[in-house]
Design a protein around this motif. Structure first.
Motif, PDB file in Angstrom:
ATOM      1  N   GLY A 212      -3.107  -4.309  -7.139  1.00  0.00           N
ATOM      2  CA  GLY A 212      -2.236  -3.274  -6.601  1.00  0.00           C
ATOM      3  C   GLY A 212      -0.777  -3.640  -6.734  1.00  0.00           C
ATOM      4  O   GLY A 212      -0.415  -4.822  -6.728  1.00  0.00           O
ATOM      5  N   ARG A 213       0.073  -2.615  -6.844  1.00  0.00           N
ATOM      6  CA  ARG A 213       1.518  -2.830  -6.982  1.00  0.00           C
ATOM      7  C   ARG A 213       2.252  -2.300  -5.757  1.00  0.00           C
ATOM      8  O   ARG A 213       1.840  -1.296  -5.162  1.00  0.00           O
ATOM      9  N   ARG A 214       3.348  -2.956  -5.449  1.00  0.00           N
ATOM     10  CA  ARG A 214       4.153  -2.623  -4.281  1.00  0.00           C
ATOM     11  C   ARG A 214       4.661  -1.182  -4.358  1.00  0.00           C
ATOM     12  O   ARG A 214       5.210  -0.762  -5.377  1.00  0.00           O
ATOM     13  N   GLU A 215       4.478  -0.451  -3.298  1.00  0.00           N
ATOM     14  CA  GLU A 215       4.991   0.921  -3.123  1.00  0.00           C
ATOM     15  C   GLU A 215       4.563   1.890  -4.222  1.00  0.00           C
ATOM     16  O   GLU A 215       5.145   2.949  -4.363  1.00  0.00           O
ATOM     17  N   ALA A 216       3.591   1.531  -5.035  1.00  0.00           N
ATOM     18  CA  ALA A 216       3.192   2.425  -6.120  1.00  0.00           C
ATOM     19  C   ALA A 216       1.728   2.827  -6.006  1.00  0.00           C
ATOM     20  O   ALA A 216       1.406   4.006  -6.115  1.00  0.00           O
ATOM     21  N   THR A 217       0.843   1.871  -5.799  1.00  0.00           N
ATOM     22  CA  THR A 217      -0.590   2.169  -5.797  1.00  0.00           C
ATOM     23  C   THR A 217      -0.940   3.182  -4.714  1.00  0.00           C
ATOM     24  O   THR A 217      -1.719   4.103  -4.957  1.00  0.00           O
ATOM     25  N   ALA A 218      -0.371   3.030  -3.548  1.00  0.00           N
ATOM     26  CA  ALA A 218      -0.693   3.932  -2.444  1.00  0.00           C
ATOM     27  C   ALA A 218       0.114   5.224  -2.490  1.00  0.00           C
ATOM     28  O   ALA A 218      -0.260   6.204  -1.846  1.00  0.00           O
TER      29      ALA A 218
END
Length: 140
Positions: free
Chosen positions: A111-117
């Protein structure tokens, strides 16, 4: 009260329901060594996640299945954000990998910061399709 039992053949109990939530062809990676081996293999970075793929060797177990792992570090956010990101990654893997993944491969989603979600779900699905094309050699 006992819960109803799922049919043994993998179909839904009633007609008209969507496919079962658990894929019969995907296994989950749980051992740290498997994640470390995948981190040294081929990878593709997309805006929503990083996908790592490595072929299993002949002495490793279950060569006929697809194994998949999910990881989100604390950089992604607090526990709520990490769990939401992993849930979204699990869902795109469940929808895509049984049809387009290759048996005998390990796939790890990071997962990537502030992107995946935060990214739209359709974009995550498109990113996964593009990443699999690149990793499988269909497109360079």
């Amino acid at each position: 009260m006992t819960p109803p039992e799922a049919p043994l053949n993998g179909t839904c109990a009633t007609k008209g329901n969507p496919a079962p939530a658990v894929s019969l062809r995907l296994e989950t990676l749980t051992k740290r060594a498997d994640f470390q081996r995948a981190s040294r293999a081929k990878r593709v970075a997309t805006p929503g996640f990083i996908l790592q793929m490595r072929p299993r060797r002949e002495f490793e177990p279950s060569a006929a299945t697809i194994r998949v792992g999910f990881t989100c570090s604390k950089k992604v956010g607090n526990a709520v954000a990490r769990n939401r990101a992993k849930r979204r990654l699990r869902e795109i893997a469940r929808l895509t990998l049984p049809q387009t993944g290759r048996a005998g491969m390990d796939y790890v989603f990071v997962g990537r910061r502030e992107a995946t979600a935060a990214l739209p779900f359709d974009q995550l699905l498109a990113d996964l399709t593009r990443a699999l094309d690149i990793l499988h050699g269909a497109r360079k």
